[in-house]
Motif scaffolding. Structure first.
Motif, PDB file in Angstrom:
ATOM      1  N   THR A  81       0.842  -1.203   0.000  1.00  0.00           N
ATOM      2  CA  THR A  81       0.000   0.000   0.000  1.00  0.00           C
ATOM      3  C   THR A  81       0.872   1.247   0.000  1.00  0.00           C
ATOM      4  OG1 THR A  81      -1.751  -1.177   1.199  1.00  0.00           O
ATOM      5  CG2 THR A  81      -1.814   1.222   1.251  1.00  0.00           C
ATOM      6  N   LEU A  85       0.974   4.304  -2.825  1.00  0.00           N
ATOM      7  CA  LEU A  85       0.749   5.700  -2.447  1.00  0.00           C
ATOM      8  C   LEU A  85       1.942   6.574  -2.818  1.00  0.00           C
ATOM      9  CD1 LEU A  85      -0.946   5.186   1.036  1.00  0.00           C
ATOM     10  CD2 LEU A  85      -2.048   6.023  -1.054  1.00  0.00           C
ATOM     11  N   THR A  90      -3.869   7.326  -6.307  1.00  0.00           N
ATOM     12  CA  THR A  90      -4.791   8.023  -5.410  1.00  0.00           C
ATOM     13  C   THR A  90      -5.572   7.041  -4.544  1.00  0.00           C
ATOM     14  OG1 THR A  90      -6.608   8.029  -6.999  1.00  0.00           O
ATOM     15  CG2 THR A  90      -5.051   9.873  -7.086  1.00  0.00           C
ATOM     16  N   ALA A  91      -5.994   7.523  -3.385  1.00  0.00           N
ATOM     17  CA  ALA A  91      -6.791   6.689  -2.487  1.00  0.00           C
ATOM     18  C   ALA A  91      -8.088   6.249  -3.155  1.00  0.00           C
ATOM     19  CB  ALA A  91      -7.087   7.455  -1.199  1.00  0.00           C
ATOM     20  N   GLN A  97      -7.184  -2.265   1.588  1.00  0.00           N
ATOM     21  CA  GLN A  97      -5.854  -2.507   2.132  1.00  0.00           C
ATOM     22  C   GLN A  97      -5.983  -3.655   3.128  1.00  0.00           C
ATOM     23  OE1 GLN A  97      -4.323   0.656   4.718  1.00  0.00           O
ATOM     24  NE2 GLN A  97      -6.358   1.592   4.810  1.00  0.00           N
ATOM     25  N   GLN A 112      -3.125   9.473   3.950  1.00  0.00           N
ATOM     26  CA  GLN A 112      -3.679   9.204   2.632  1.00  0.00           C
ATOM     27  C   GLN A 112      -4.471   7.898   2.615  1.00  0.00           C
ATOM     28  OE1 GLN A 112      -0.787   9.680  -0.641  1.00  0.00           O
ATOM     29  NE2 GLN A 112       0.607  10.580   0.856  1.00  0.00           N
ATOM     30  N   ALA A 113      -4.128   7.012   3.540  1.00  0.00           N
ATOM     31  CA  ALA A 113      -4.787   5.699   3.565  1.00  0.00           C
ATOM     32  C   ALA A 113      -5.959   5.637   4.532  1.00  0.00           C
ATOM     33  CB  ALA A 113      -3.763   4.631   3.940  1.00  0.00           C
ATOM     34  N   ILE A 116      -9.200   4.346   3.034  1.00  0.00           N
ATOM     35  CA  ILE A 116      -9.173   3.120   2.223  1.00  0.00           C
ATOM     36  C   ILE A 116      -9.757   1.984   3.061  1.00  0.00           C
ATOM     37  CG2 ILE A 116      -7.709   1.469   1.003  1.00  0.00           C
ATOM     38  CD1 ILE A 116      -5.656   3.727   0.659  1.00  0.00           C
TER      39      ILE A 116
END
Length: 349
Positions: A81, A85, A90-91, A97, A112-113, A116
């Motif tokens: 992951t 990134l 992009t998310a 994940q 950013q995650a 997700i």
């Protein structure tokens, strides 16, 4: 105490893996893992056919083909992951994940995650959970994540549902014992081509190469220290003599006291040993993977009391590295090189 062959610390990306199962668990996770980018004819990077812009990648004996960049991607481990990134995926393109509690994402990409969907925490996602996301691309450190007998979606089942899978180069079954730190650069290049971000991939590889070159330059004049790389579970001891783990020691300037060409490492990169085998080799440093502060403290205590007469203990060269930084296909391999080099040769930095 729970340490499996793995490595260094930038942020705790460690995976709590029980090591009685160390060899047992590592066998499916790594030996059986099939990595990406190394083909039988020596082709190690992806290629684009100008006519139709199809991207073709050789991945562990399989050819993956993409007419367009995937838009529904799953990272099967935080290390994968993170790579996605950092490549600028992009998310919104990441629909899942997995194994998120095996190691935290670095702070600079963790936000950013945050949105997700999490498909699993401490093991690969169940078949139905992965397929429910309708992925078109799945990125994994090993092939274990696709073991149908464990209740995971197999490669064939993914293909039947319109998804392709990419496995880290260093995790390939025929590559595992000879894997190198630079294998992650093959993954970066391939993923950059597949996801349509080759420039971002080139920049990420440039940074990785510069970091490794900086270590090499810094330690160029140092007399090499002997290193034993071990994992500990309770009073059970294992040694690491091959694989990306051994190459990390080499890149950091250490001389592994175990020979990767020895018979005990012919089939697998790690083996159980008696303490006497470490004592006989009298290492000047001991490197061990850790799954967190408590595990590190326990392992240090074991090593200190078990090997009190070795130069490693006498000179306080017990070097802890994040377990997850030794996984195939992670930038943590480079973190590990840096961490170990600084600990071995602090005067060079």
């Amino acid at each position: 105490m729970n340490t499996v062959p793995a490595t260094a610390s930038r942020s705790p990306r460690s995976r709590a893996l029980t090591a009685s199962a160390a060899l047992a668990a590592l066998l499916p996770l790594t030996l059986a893992g099939c990595g990406g980018g190394v083909s039988s004819d020596g082709a190690e990077t992806s290629e684009t056919t100008a006519a139709d812009e199809t991207v073709a990648v050789e991945n562990c004996g399989r050819e993956l083909s993409f007419d367009a960049a995937p838009t529904s991607v799953v990272g099967m481990m935080p290390s994968q992951t993170e790579l996605l990134l950092r490549l600028g995926v992009t998310a919104e393109s990441l629909v899942g994940q997995a194994q998120t509690e095996t190691s935290p994402l670095p702070e600079d990409v963790a936000d950013q995650a945050s949105d997700i969907p999490v498909l699993s925490t401490d093991m690969p996602p169940a078949r139905e959970d992965l397929l429910a996301t309708s992925p078109d691309f799945v990125v994994s450190p090993t092939e274990y994540e696709f073991t149908a007998e464990q209740g995971f979606a197999s490669l064939d089942q993914l293909a039947d549902n319109g998804a392709q899978a990419y496995v880290a180069t260093g995790g390939c079954a025929d590559r595992r014992n000879t894997a190198e730190v630079t294998d992650v650069m093959t993954d970066i290049t391939n993923l950059g081509e597949i996801m349509g971000v080759p420039q971002e991939a080139a920049a990420l590889n440039d940074d990785a190469e510069a970091r490794l070159a900086a270590v090499e330059d810094a330690i160029a004049e140092q007399d090499r220290l002997s290193v034993a790389q071990v994992y500990v579970e309770g009073n059970s001891l294992g040694a690491i003599g091959a694989g990306v783990e051994a190459d990390i020691i080499l890149q950091a300037g250490g001389e592994n006291v175990f020979d990767p060409d020895a018979p005990e490492f012919e089939a697998f990169f790690a083996t159980e040993v008696n303490p006497e085998e470490i004592i006989e080799r009298d290492p000047e440093a001991i490197v061990f993977g850790t799954s967190g502060p408590e595990n590190e403290e326990q392992t240090r205590e074991y090593l200190t009391t078990t090997f009190p007469g070795t130069p490693a203990v006498e000179n306080d060269r017990l070097i802890a590295v994040d377990q997850s930084d030794l996984y195939p296909g992670t930038l943590g391999n480079i973190d590990a090189v840096e961490t170990i080099a600084v600990e071995l040769y602090p005067e060079a930095f």
